[in-house]
Design an enzyme around this catalytic site. Sequence first.
Site, mmCIF file in Angstrom:
data_model
loop_
_atom_site.group_PDB
_atom_site.id
_atom_site.type_symbol
_atom_site.label_atom_id
_atom_site.label_comp_id
_atom_site.label_asym_id
_atom_site.label_seq_id
_atom_site.Cartn_x
_atom_site.Cartn_y
_atom_site.Cartn_z
ATOM 1 N N LYS A 139 -11.437 -63.614 5.333
ATOM 2 C CA LYS A 139 -12.040 -62.437 5.967
ATOM 3 C C LYS A 139 -13.228 -62.848 6.834
ATOM 4 C CE LYS A 139 -14.834 -59.699 3.733
ATOM 5 N NZ LYS A 139 -15.395 -58.695 2.801
ATOM 6 N N ASP A 149 -10.896 -56.375 5.377
ATOM 7 C CA ASP A 149 -11.868 -55.928 4.388
ATOM 8 C C ASP A 149 -11.291 -54.725 3.642
ATOM 9 O OD1 ASP A 149 -12.009 -53.841 6.172
ATOM 10 O OD2 ASP A 149 -14.116 -54.117 6.677
#
Length: 211
Positions: free
Chosen positions: A121, A139
Amino acid sequence: MTKQERALEIIERLKREYPDATCTLDYNEAWKLLVSLRLAAQCTDARVNVVVEKLYEKFPDVEALAAADVDEIEKIVHPCGLGPSKARDISACMKMLRDEYHGGIPQTFEELLRLPGVGRKSANLVMGDVFGKPAIVTDTHCIRLVNRMGLVDGIKEPKKVEMELWKIIPPEEGSDFCHRLVFHGRDVCSARKKPDCEMCCVRDLCPQIGV
């Protein structure tokens, strides 16, 4: 309507709804984004933005933060939660930037993943926001919304969601699309209260409307 067709229409509508959506972490140098990303785990971006100001007052650059005692870092970042592990990762990451990258940051996805505390991420966000490369940041907002919108089918594992989205999201749209999902997830399709479907710009495309 195929998933790709739905994705393209959702992208266009979110563009109109959130034309200026960007990363909600404050930073003016790439290494600071890495610090903020580590602190943002299980913490709000708003709190991180406050805490890092105090951190940079005491340790204003990579060299200073790399040389800092981990306990001193922890005292400052404690309000973000998980202080000991975050302080250790930040210290180790800054040392690596100092020793291997002359205070800069690596410019490939694979090299970013070598940095302590940096996962897919964070690496994707850096690639998209710092280097302008194709990126998909999975996310919690992204994962929740793309499932609700029917772009993926009941997939919760971040890497698997990322891989599915790469199949239907144009590479040049991925980074901004994910930023807009954050704004939409906060403003309209909230996880903390019932989604405000009446205010949703993609309500007619969403298979979870009203749920």
